[in-house]
Design a protein around this motif. Structure first.
Motif, PDB file in Angstrom:
ATOM      1  N   ILE A 207     -87.144  17.007 -31.997  1.00 22.55           N
ATOM      2  CA  ILE A 207     -87.800  18.876 -31.654  1.00 22.55           C
ATOM      3  C   ILE A 207     -88.359  19.067 -33.121  1.00 22.55           C
ATOM      4  O   ILE A 207     -88.564  18.296 -33.425  1.00 22.55           O
ATOM      5  N   LEU A 208     -89.104  19.667 -32.550  1.00 24.83           N
ATOM      6  CA  LEU A 208     -90.357  20.644 -33.042  1.00 24.83           C
ATOM      7  C   LEU A 208     -90.209  21.699 -33.261  1.00 24.83           C
ATOM      8  O   LEU A 208     -90.003  22.522 -32.376  1.00 24.83           O
ATOM      9  N   ILE A 209     -89.852  22.153 -34.947  1.00 20.55           N
ATOM     10  CA  ILE A 209     -90.170  23.550 -35.512  1.00 20.55           C
ATOM     11  C   ILE A 209     -91.162  23.506 -36.358  1.00 20.55           C
ATOM     12  O   ILE A 209     -90.896  22.727 -37.580  1.00 20.55           O
ATOM     13  N   ASN A 210     -91.879  24.607 -36.167  1.00 20.07           N
ATOM     14  CA  ASN A 210     -93.228  24.734 -36.952  1.00 20.07           C
ATOM     15  C   ASN A 210     -92.220  25.612 -38.455  1.00 20.07           C
ATOM     16  O   ASN A 210     -92.756  27.092 -38.288  1.00 20.07           O
ATOM     17  N   VAL A 211     -91.041  25.120 -39.256  1.00 20.53           N
ATOM     18  CA  VAL A 211     -91.071  26.094 -39.740  1.00 20.53           C
ATOM     19  C   VAL A 211     -91.633  27.202 -40.910  1.00 20.53           C
ATOM     20  O   VAL A 211     -91.612  28.442 -40.289  1.00 20.53           O
ATOM     21  N   ALA A 212     -92.887  27.427 -41.325  1.00 18.91           N
ATOM     22  CA  ALA A 212     -94.257  27.989 -41.503  1.00 18.91           C
ATOM     23  C   ALA A 212     -93.988  29.026 -41.009  1.00 18.91           C
ATOM     24  O   ALA A 212     -94.520  30.247 -41.554  1.00 18.91           O
ATOM     25  N   GLU A 213     -94.313  28.628 -39.313  1.00 17.20           N
ATOM     26  CA  GLU A 213     -94.779  29.713 -39.019  1.00 17.20           C
ATOM     27  C   GLU A 213     -93.572  30.911 -39.125  1.00 17.20           C
ATOM     28  O   GLU A 213     -93.927  32.404 -38.811  1.00 17.20           O
ATOM     29  N   HIS A 214     -92.462  30.185 -39.238  1.00 21.42           N
ATOM     30  CA  HIS A 214     -91.249  31.737 -38.927  1.00 21.42           C
ATOM     31  C   HIS A 214     -90.917  32.044 -40.172  1.00 21.42           C
ATOM     32  O   HIS A 214     -89.631  32.905 -39.918  1.00 21.42           O
ATOM     33  N   GLU A 215     -90.770  31.527 -41.125  1.00 16.09           N
ATOM     34  CA  GLU A 215     -90.403  31.978 -42.467  1.00 16.09           C
ATOM     35  C   GLU A 215     -91.309  31.729 -43.601  1.00 16.09           C
ATOM     36  O   GLU A 215     -92.265  31.196 -43.246  1.00 16.09           O
ATOM     37  N   GLY A 216     -90.639  32.532 -44.348  1.00 13.60           N
ATOM     38  CA  GLY A 216     -91.705  32.448 -46.207  1.00 13.60           C
ATOM     39  C   GLY A 216     -91.003  31.755 -46.270  1.00 13.60           C
ATOM     40  O   GLY A 216     -90.864  31.135 -46.623  1.00 13.60           O
ATOM     41  N   ASP A 217     -92.267  30.837 -47.520  1.00 13.90           N
ATOM     42  CA  ASP A 217     -92.149  30.462 -49.077  1.00 13.90           C
ATOM     43  C   ASP A 217     -90.007  30.286 -49.490  1.00 13.90           C
ATOM     44  O   ASP A 217     -90.290  31.718 -49.757  1.00 13.90           O
ATOM     45  N   PRO A 218     -89.745  29.152 -49.072  1.00 15.88           N
ATOM     46  CA  PRO A 218     -87.897  29.084 -49.410  1.00 15.88           C
ATOM     47  C   PRO A 218     -87.746  29.344 -51.155  1.00 15.88           C
ATOM     48  O   PRO A 218     -88.224  28.445 -51.306  1.00 15.88           O
ATOM     49  N   VAL A 219     -86.665  30.027 -51.321  1.00 16.62           N
ATOM     50  CA  VAL A 219     -85.952  29.608 -52.894  1.00 16.62           C
ATOM     51  C   VAL A 219     -85.396  28.569 -53.286  1.00 16.62           C
ATOM     52  O   VAL A 219     -84.927  28.127 -51.786  1.00 16.62           O
ATOM     53  N   MET A 220     -85.737  27.881 -54.008  1.00 15.14           N
ATOM     54  CA  MET A 220     -85.445  26.240 -53.805  1.00 15.14           C
ATOM     55  C   MET A 220     -84.666  26.730 -55.194  1.00 15.14           C
ATOM     56  O   MET A 220     -82.969  25.998 -55.514  1.00 15.14           O
ATOM     57  N   MET A 221     -84.412  27.125 -56.583  1.00 15.95           N
ATOM     58  CA  MET A 221     -83.892  27.356 -57.747  1.00 15.95           C
ATOM     59  C   MET A 221     -83.759  29.524 -57.944  1.00 15.95           C
ATOM     60  O   MET A 221     -84.505  29.751 -57.848  1.00 15.95           O
ATOM     61  N   LYS A 222     -82.016  30.150 -57.938  1.00 13.86           N
ATOM     62  CA  LYS A 222     -82.587  31.477 -57.769  1.00 13.86           C
ATOM     63  C   LYS A 222     -82.346  31.686 -59.604  1.00 13.86           C
ATOM     64  O   LYS A 222     -82.684  30.902 -60.256  1.00 13.86           O
ATOM     65  N   ALA A 223     -82.754  32.667 -59.951  1.00 15.38           N
ATOM     66  CA  ALA A 223     -82.887  33.459 -61.319  1.00 15.38           C
ATOM     67  C   ALA A 223     -81.942  32.866 -62.405  1.00 15.38           C
ATOM     68  O   ALA A 223     -82.033  32.680 -63.392  1.00 15.38           O
ATOM     69  N   ASP A 224     -80.316  32.714 -61.546  1.00 18.38           N
ATOM     70  CA  ASP A 224     -79.570  32.519 -62.326  1.00 18.38           C
ATOM     71  C   ASP A 224     -79.312  30.892 -62.392  1.00 18.38           C
ATOM     72  O   ASP A 224     -78.335  30.204 -63.697  1.00 18.38           O
ATOM     73  N   GLY A 225     -80.520  30.042 -62.602  1.00 13.62           N
ATOM     74  CA  GLY A 225     -80.335  28.816 -62.388  1.00 13.62           C
ATOM     75  C   GLY A 225     -79.739  27.967 -61.403  1.00 13.62           C
ATOM     76  O   GLY A 225     -79.219  26.792 -61.597  1.00 13.62           O
ATOM     77  N   TYR A 226     -78.726  28.465 -60.869  1.00 13.85           N
ATOM     78  CA  TYR A 226     -78.458  27.806 -59.578  1.00 13.85           C
ATOM     79  C   TYR A 226     -79.302  27.624 -58.688  1.00 13.85           C
ATOM     80  O   TYR A 226     -79.686  27.930 -58.380  1.00 13.85           O
ATOM     81  N   PRO A 227     -79.830  25.916 -58.048  1.00 14.73           N
ATOM     82  CA  PRO A 227     -79.961  26.358 -56.630  1.00 14.73           C
ATOM     83  C   PRO A 227     -79.662  26.205 -55.253  1.00 14.73           C
ATOM     84  O   PRO A 227     -78.580  26.731 -55.354  1.00 14.73           O
TER      85      PRO A 227
END
Length: 532
Positions: A207-227
């Motif tokens: 499976i080849l999916i170049n995720v950078a072409e379809h998405e912006g950089d994803p959030v890993m840690m939200k502003a409330d401190g929860y991942p």
């Protein structure tokens, strides 16, 4: 050992030594696999009921683990605090146990890699997030909700897929420190990279999916401190030693993102396999709002765990030599499980098969000395709950809740019903309660009064001294029909209405034999009383 194996692969070799080296690497690879115990997980969010799709994921992970003498872990992913449902986590684990899918490690069972609830691991996620910030794999994003909404709406207006434009990825350190001094809220995003090589899906292949072409950089840690799910999922899978991830095909597009996270941490990823989509019989997508797809619904309707498990496995494949319409225990399913035989096609639900499997399981339980008492207890509770008011008489309760009577009812109906709840449907009320009225307007005119004919029937069946069998009952009724010059079907209809209060139903001889001589006589006496 896996890291040593990777290192050995990179050592340059002389041409004359290549064949010997490859042989050694194959042997080393086998040893490495043997040394690594299979560990899989089911990681639901506690946002409601256990759905049929969730049960399928849990079951296939469980079967794979048991087929490899591995471990099955239950982890509760509750980082999205806005969607939590009270007691949902406990219900999820309870329903897995009902389905005989017992976790080796879980919030309730415990284990060496806990805690097994993500909200109890927050400090751990913060420590690992620091690693990504320090190695420049992640960055702080100060974009406001207003700006993010504008980006989304603008993309929709231009008929484009909404995605973040990575603006904060390029902020200078000076600007970052300035925003932090102002107390500007921020989340943390992961830097996606271009992917040029496919990953090997255990079910679908490369499976080849170049995720950078379809998405912006994803959030890993939200502003409330929860991942977010993506970050906590990868960290937990690594720390819990997960070797294989089997999940729904809807997560296939996220796997490259997860693999990039493993790369950023310098960790070896597990192997990934994605289970095909489950759809309705007409091909439409399932909805979590479909109440009849909740596992609790099947349990409450009287379906057995074995029936539900065989139904789920029947639509998805994955078994060596499993015949359709043959009921297997979960131990037998584990023995026959073969990941290579999983289907890639969407799985269409055929609920007729669920009914068939449950009927097969009822018939199995009827023949089992250990299962029959359990079945009788379940039926007894069901009858008491459904006909509580009509069972007010202790004599009536003693009769209809008697194990011998319940067994005869089950044996008689084993080919008619698909689950225990069928036996408390309106058309089976006569098995448990005396009819309130007689629909005599459904009967044809007769040369004598209904009361006279029923009195003769009462005397005839009371006089049966041999076994109260359907053959003897029918013989006695035919004598009465000749006595009054009636056709047998007409007098049978009169008896059915007198005994059940219904114009349609099973053969009268069979019905009376199951009710028993005393009950049959009591029902006709009651009918005579109503006719007074």
């Amino acid at each position: 050992m896996a890291q040593l194996f990777t290192h050995l692969q990179r050592i340059p070799l002389l041409p004359c030594k290549v064949q010997e080296a490859r042989k050694f690497m194959r042997l080393f690879s086998i040893s490495a696999q043997k040394a690594c115990q299979v560990r899989v997980r089911f990681a639901p969010s506690p946002t409601g009921h256990l759905h049929l799709g969730g049960l399928r994921t849990a079951l296939y992970n469980f079967l794979f683990a048991k087929s490899k003498n591995g471990k099955f872990i239950l982890r509760i992913e509750d980082t999205d605090q806005t969607r939590l449902v009270v007691h949902a986590a406990q219900r999820l684990e309870d329903m897995l146990k009902w389905a005989k899918i017992y976790p080796d490690e879980s919030p309730t069972v415990g284990g060496p890699r806990g805690p097994y609830v993500q909200s109890q691991r927050i400090n751990l996620y913060h420590n690992y997030m620091k690693n990504l910030l320090e190695n420049d794999s992640a960055y702080k994003c100060f974009c406001s909700k207003l700006r993010l909404d504008w980006l989304r709406n603008d993309a929709i207006r231009r008929n484009e897929t909404p995605k973040y434009d990575n603006k904060c990825r390029y902020l200078s350190q000076v600007k970052i420190e300035e925003l932090e001094r102002k107390g500007t809220p921020y989340c943390i995003r992961f830097k996606l990279e271009t992917i040029t090589d496919p990953y090997q899906d255990l079910i679908y292949g490369p499976i080849l999916i170049n995720v950078a072409e379809h998405e912006g950089d994803p959030v890993m840690m939200k502003a409330d401190g929860y991942p977010t799910y993506h970050f906590a999922n990868v960290v937990d899978d690594h720390l819990m030693g997960i070797t294989h991830v089997l999940r729904g095909v809807e997560w296939q597009i996220s796997t490259p993102k997860h693999l990039l996270l493993y790369k950023a941490f310098g960790w070896n990823p597990p192997l990934f396999g994605h289970l095909p989509l489950i759809v309705n019989r007409d091909g439409s997508k399932l909805s979590k709002r479909q109440d009849d797809l909740h596992i609790e619904h099947y349990r409450d309707q009287g379906y057995s765990p074995e029936a539900v498990l065989n139904f789920v496995t029947d639509i998805g494949g994955g078994f060596e030599g499993k015949e359709h319409n043959v009921l297997l225990t979960i131990e037998e399913l584990s023995e026959k499980f073969n990941l290579a035989r999983l289907t890639k096609n969407s799985c269409r639900l055929d609920f007729d098969k669920l009914k068939l499997y449950n009927q097969m399981d009822l018939q199995r339980c009827l023949k089992s000395p250990t299962e029959l008492p359990v079945l009788l207890d379940q039926l007894q509770d069901l009858v008491k709950k459904t006909f509580e008011e009509k069972l007010s008489s202790s004599a009536v309760q003693e009769k209809v809740l008697n194990p011998e009577y319940l067994t005869s009812v089950l044996m008689w109906n084993e080919d008619r019903i698909t689950c225990l709840s069928d036996l408390v449907r309106p058309e089976y009320t006569y098995l448990w309660a005396i009819p309130d009225h007689l629909p005599l307007d459904q009967l044809p005119a007769m040369p004598n009064s209904y009361a006279d004919i029923l009195q003769s029937i009462l005397e005839a069946i009371t006089a049966i001294s041999d076994n109260f069998t359907k053959e003897n009952i029918v013989t006695s009724i035919k004598v009465v029909s000749k006595q009054y010059g009636l056709k047998t079907p007409a007098i049978m209809k009169l008896i059915r209405i007198a005994v059940t209060g219904m114009k349609e139903g099973p053969p009268v001889g069979e019905m009376l034999s199951v009710l028993g001589q005393d009950t049959a006589a009591a029902r006709i006496k009651h009918a005579l009383h109503l006719l007074e």
